[in-house]
Design a protein around this motif. Structure first.
Motif, PDB file in Angstrom:
ATOM      1  N   SER A 137       2.333 -14.738  13.674  1.00  0.00           N
ATOM      2  CA  SER A 137       2.095 -14.002  14.915  1.00  0.00           C
ATOM      3  C   SER A 137       2.348 -12.512  14.750  1.00  0.00           C
ATOM      4  CB  SER A 137       2.977 -14.548  16.035  1.00  0.00           C
ATOM      5  OG  SER A 137       4.336 -14.355  15.710  1.00  0.00           O
ATOM      6  N   TYR A 138       3.128 -12.166  13.746  1.00  0.00           N
ATOM      7  CA  TYR A 138       3.421 -10.763  13.462  1.00  0.00           C
ATOM      8  C   TYR A 138       3.877 -10.668  12.019  1.00  0.00           C
ATOM      9  CZ  TYR A 138       5.416  -6.102  13.551  1.00  0.00           C
ATOM     10  OH  TYR A 138       5.681  -4.790  13.266  1.00  0.00           O
ATOM     11  N   ARG A 139       3.474  -9.619  11.358  1.00  0.00           N
ATOM     12  CA  ARG A 139       3.898  -9.417   9.974  1.00  0.00           C
ATOM     13  C   ARG A 139       4.288  -7.964   9.811  1.00  0.00           C
ATOM     14  NH1 ARG A 139       0.265 -12.207   6.032  1.00  0.00           N
ATOM     15  NH2 ARG A 139       1.795 -13.793   6.420  1.00  0.00           N
ATOM     16  N   TYR A 140       5.391  -7.735   9.111  1.00  0.00           N
ATOM     17  CA  TYR A 140       5.787  -6.364   8.810  1.00  0.00           C
ATOM     18  C   TYR A 140       4.741  -5.747   7.904  1.00  0.00           C
ATOM     19  CZ  TYR A 140      10.270  -8.016  10.552  1.00  0.00           C
ATOM     20  OH  TYR A 140      11.258  -8.557  11.337  1.00  0.00           O
ATOM     21  N   ILE A 141       4.387  -4.508   8.174  1.00  0.00           N
ATOM     22  CA  ILE A 141       3.353  -3.818   7.419  1.00  0.00           C
ATOM     23  C   ILE A 141       4.010  -2.814   6.478  1.00  0.00           C
ATOM     24  CG2 ILE A 141       1.300  -2.367   7.568  1.00  0.00           C
ATOM     25  CD1 ILE A 141       1.029  -5.154   8.903  1.00  0.00           C
ATOM     26  N   LEU A 142       3.732  -2.964   5.206  1.00  0.00           N
ATOM     27  CA  LEU A 142       4.233  -2.052   4.183  1.00  0.00           C
ATOM     28  C   LEU A 142       3.071  -1.684   3.274  1.00  0.00           C
ATOM     29  CD1 LEU A 142       7.522  -3.962   3.296  1.00  0.00           C
ATOM     30  CD2 LEU A 142       7.317  -1.915   4.711  1.00  0.00           C
ATOM     31  N   PRO A 143       3.171  -0.529   2.601  1.00  0.00           N
ATOM     32  CA  PRO A 143       2.087  -0.182   1.675  1.00  0.00           C
ATOM     33  C   PRO A 143       1.992  -1.198   0.555  1.00  0.00           C
ATOM     34  CG  PRO A 143       3.836   1.492   1.659  1.00  0.00           C
ATOM     35  CD  PRO A 143       4.228   0.432   2.632  1.00  0.00           C
ATOM     36  N   GLU A 144       0.781  -1.376   0.043  1.00  0.00           N
ATOM     37  CA  GLU A 144       0.603  -2.279  -1.088  1.00  0.00           C
ATOM     38  C   GLU A 144       1.216  -1.669  -2.333  1.00  0.00           C
ATOM     39  OE1 GLU A 144      -3.249  -3.861  -1.855  1.00  0.00           O
ATOM     40  OE2 GLU A 144      -3.667  -4.144   0.258  1.00  0.00           O
ATOM     41  N   VAL A 145       1.877  -2.521  -3.084  1.00  0.00           N
ATOM     42  CA  VAL A 145       2.445  -2.106  -4.359  1.00  0.00           C
ATOM     43  C   VAL A 145       1.770  -2.947  -5.425  1.00  0.00           C
ATOM     44  CG1 VAL A 145       4.564  -1.894  -5.696  1.00  0.00           C
ATOM     45  CG2 VAL A 145       4.626  -1.519  -3.219  1.00  0.00           C
ATOM     46  N   ASP A 146       1.152  -2.306  -6.383  1.00  0.00           N
ATOM     47  CA  ASP A 146       0.334  -3.004  -7.387  1.00  0.00           C
ATOM     48  C   ASP A 146       1.075  -4.063  -8.181  1.00  0.00           C
ATOM     49  OD1 ASP A 146      -1.878  -1.549  -6.647  1.00  0.00           O
ATOM     50  OD2 ASP A 146      -1.540   0.013  -8.137  1.00  0.00           O
ATOM     51  N   ASP A 147       2.363  -3.861  -8.444  1.00  0.00           N
ATOM     52  CA  ASP A 147       3.059  -4.801  -9.319  1.00  0.00           C
ATOM     53  C   ASP A 147       3.705  -5.951  -8.564  1.00  0.00           C
ATOM     54  OD1 ASP A 147       6.041  -2.753  -9.939  1.00  0.00           O
ATOM     55  OD2 ASP A 147       4.995  -3.260  -8.110  1.00  0.00           O
TER      56      ASP A 147
END
Length: 149
Positions: A137-147
């Motif tokens: 229902s909700y997810r914390y949004i963080l930048p993508e980290v390649d590794d």
């Protein structure tokens, strides 16, 4: 953004009411440094606002709906202006494909659902689904980290 900014975003999404003092302890930074980082994230548009998540059932909105609108009979601008006036609609997304809009609505009961659907019918073809459960229902949004896998 560095790792500290990412950690700060995660903490703030879990608890936007955390004090600067508590946040500085969590991040092992001075209060002025934490304040400066928050302001920088706001200025860059990464943090848009601080708000509270409200439980829909706790405020009497027991029924959650996903409404698809296709075959629009008015201009998109006119439709969007109409949608903005409807308090039961909590999200509106214009999309590509056969469906023009996905709406998310929260209503107090079946009668309110019927009234909402009836009010939308003059503007296009309406297909309504009732949400049974929301596993995400909700997810914390963080930048993508390649590794990260």
């Amino acid at each position: 953004m560095d790792e500290i900014d990412i950690k700060m975003l995660k903490i703030l999404q879990k608890n936007a009411r955390i004090t600067i003092s508590e946040l500085s302890k969590e991040l092992a930074l001075s209060r002025p440094s934490v304040t400066e980082r928050i302001h920088r994230l706001q200025e860059r548009g990464i943090i848009e606002e601080f708000s509270a998540r409200i439980s829909l059932p706790a405020v009497g909105r027991e029924i959650l709906l996903i409404i698809q609108v296709s075959g629009l009979k008015v201009s998109p601008q006119e439709f969007e202006n109409i949608i903005k006036q409807k308090q039961d609609i909590i999200e509106c997304h214009r999309v590509t494909g056969d469906v023009s809009y996905f709406l998310k609505a929260a209503v107090t009961g079946m009668n309110r659902m019927r009234l909402l659907i009836d009010s939308l019918m003059p503007y296009g073809t309406i297909n309504t689904s009732t949400v049974l459960t929301s596993p995400v229902s909700y997810r914390y949004i963080l930048p993508e980290v390649d590794d990260i896998e």
